[in-house]
Design an enzyme around this catalytic site. Sequence first.
Site, PDB file in Angstrom:
ATOM      1  N   ARG A  51     -23.148  -1.134  14.760  1.00 27.19           N
ATOM      2  CA  ARG A  51     -22.205  -0.335  13.974  1.00 27.19           C
ATOM      3  C   ARG A  51     -20.992   0.002  14.839  1.00 27.19           C
ATOM      4  NH1 ARG A  51     -22.747   4.682  14.109  1.00 27.19           N
ATOM      5  NH2 ARG A  51     -24.987   4.768  13.720  1.00 27.19           N
ATOM      6  N   TYR A 103      -3.162  -1.982  -6.713  1.00 25.64           N
ATOM      7  CA  TYR A 103      -4.502  -2.456  -7.021  1.00 25.64           C
ATOM      8  C   TYR A 103      -5.292  -1.329  -7.707  1.00 25.64           C
ATOM      9  CZ  TYR A 103      -9.221  -4.134  -6.210  1.00 25.64           C
ATOM     10  OH  TYR A 103     -10.519  -4.519  -6.374  1.00 25.64           O
ATOM     11  N   ASP A 174      -0.373  -2.441   2.227  1.00 26.20           N
ATOM     12  CA  ASP A 174      -1.433  -3.347   1.772  1.00 26.20           C
ATOM     13  C   ASP A 174      -0.803  -4.735   1.691  1.00 26.20           C
ATOM     14  OD1 ASP A 174      -3.209  -4.896   0.315  1.00 26.20           O
ATOM     15  OD2 ASP A 174      -3.825  -3.250  -1.000  1.00 26.20           O
ATOM     16  N   LYS A 199      -9.661 -11.883   0.063  1.00 24.27           N
ATOM     17  CA  LYS A 199      -8.684 -12.682  -0.646  1.00 24.27           C
ATOM     18  C   LYS A 199      -8.155 -13.812   0.243  1.00 24.27           C
ATOM     19  CE  LYS A 199      -9.555  -9.356  -3.564  1.00 24.27           C
ATOM     20  NZ  LYS A 199      -8.717  -8.175  -3.683  1.00 24.27           N
TER      21      LYS A 199
HETATM   22  C1  LIG Z   1      -8.893  -6.796  -3.795  1.00 24.72           C
HETATM   23  C2  LIG Z   1      -7.838  -5.898  -3.325  1.00 24.72           C
HETATM   24  C3  LIG Z   1      -8.146  -4.698  -2.666  1.00 24.72           C
HETATM   25  C4  LIG Z   1      -9.564  -4.222  -2.463  1.00 24.72           C
HETATM   26  O1  LIG Z   1     -10.291  -5.050  -1.606  1.00 24.72           O
HETATM   27  P1  LIG Z   1     -11.882  -5.270  -1.730  1.00 24.72           P
HETATM   28  O2  LIG Z   1     -12.162  -6.244  -0.657  1.00 24.72           O
HETATM   29  O3  LIG Z   1     -12.144  -5.772  -3.124  1.00 24.72           O
HETATM   30  O4  LIG Z   1     -12.508  -3.930  -1.511  1.00 24.72           O
HETATM   31  C5  LIG Z   1      -7.092  -3.921  -2.214  1.00 24.72           C
HETATM   32  N1  LIG Z   1      -5.806  -4.284  -2.409  1.00 24.72           N
HETATM   33  C6  LIG Z   1      -5.471  -5.428  -3.054  1.00 24.72           C
HETATM   34  C7  LIG Z   1      -4.036  -5.785  -3.233  1.00 24.72           C
HETATM   35  C8  LIG Z   1      -6.466  -6.258  -3.541  1.00 24.72           C
HETATM   36  O5  LIG Z   1      -6.130  -7.391  -4.190  1.00 24.72           O
END
Ligand SMILES: *Cc1c(COP(=O)(O)O)cnc(C)c1O
Length: 378
Positions: A51, A103, A174, A199
């Site tokens: 962890r 998101y 982000d 992603k």
């Molecule tokens: C998918 C996504 C998230 C969240 O990520 P997870 O891995 O699903 O928790 C945050 N911001 C954007 C722009 C996303 O496409």
Amino acid sequence: MTSDKLHLDTLVIHAGQEPDPATGAIMTPIYQTSTFVQSAPGEHKGYEYSRSGNPTRAALEACIAGIENAKYGLAFGSGLAAIDCVLRHFNPGDHIIVGNDVYGGTYRLFERVYARYGLKFTWVNLADLEAVKAAFTPQTRLLWLETPTNPLLSLADLRALADSAPQTVLVAVDNTFASPALQQPLNFGADIVMHSSTKYLGGHSDAVGGLLALNDDQLYDDLKFLQNAVGSVPGPMDCFLVLRGIKTLTVRMERHSANALQIARYLEDHHAVRQVLYPGLESHPQHDLAKRQMKGFGGMISIILDSPEAAKRMVSRTRLFALAESLGGVESLIEHPYSMTHASTATSPIAVPPALVRLSVGIEHIDDLIADLRQALE
Ligand SMILES: *Cc1c(COP(=O)(O)O)cnc(C)c1O
């Protein structure tokens, strides 16, 4: 590995990764272990418990730092866990400014979880710089940006927004939609970059994960403390998958961007499509900013059809474009944000248009992708 002078195409393959000192293995091994033997109490080789730290995760953390031009990286079990770590840095009464097109899960975490702990949120249109400036209060501690946004593909001017923030306000971006292959927010003055590595970084729809990258020593210590104290860490197998995915990031993003631009142009001319939202189109209101800020326009396209029924019909009829949430994998996906990824915002002020369809354009052959969209819109 000195990352200073290497190009991004090289860093995606090598940053944070050395052949395994014990065996010479060229790929970072999956250290599938929870604990590490100590020779005497407190005497160890840098790892005590997974962890707190794990060598496969450490390689991924150094890798994201390398490719985001950052000093430090931190890895989490999901993108939302990475966002959660940033939010835990703040105290009840602190004020956070957020773009009003984000998101859906970010909206849910902020308003349904952290609002209960006394954090205050103001949602603003990031394209309106004056509105952002007017939203700062003496309690403001964080400006949370997403660019391009999910799902409306609007842009935030990173340089202008970072410059507008008072010294006491952290700017977090982000960067999931663009990936460091298209823009590196720290270079524009941001303090923290966040990714859902689920992603484009992972790129193969086979692992859920999140990452942070940053430069400030004190902030890194604070967030690393939270990562261990809260424990939302990824396992070594998932870290390995993301490391492997990142190796092809720059070549994938080139193809994603090339395919998406052709598809955006095709859809813009299609009679059944009312509007195409894609930063690479001349018709996008922020196309000039996109050209300044991004090295390519990415693989995400949103379109508005004539009705919610037409949108649902289209996403149900594609064959190559799979009807699924998520994005950024090599395979093409299509979805209806209003009833899928953004259902959590449906009754909120930041609800998305019900006739909106979002495409994650993959790296298949362009002719096959266009043929699929043509038959789905017939
Ligand atoms: C998918 C996504 C998230 C969240 O990520 P997870 O891995 O699903 O928790 C945050 N911001 C954007 C722009 C996303 O496409």
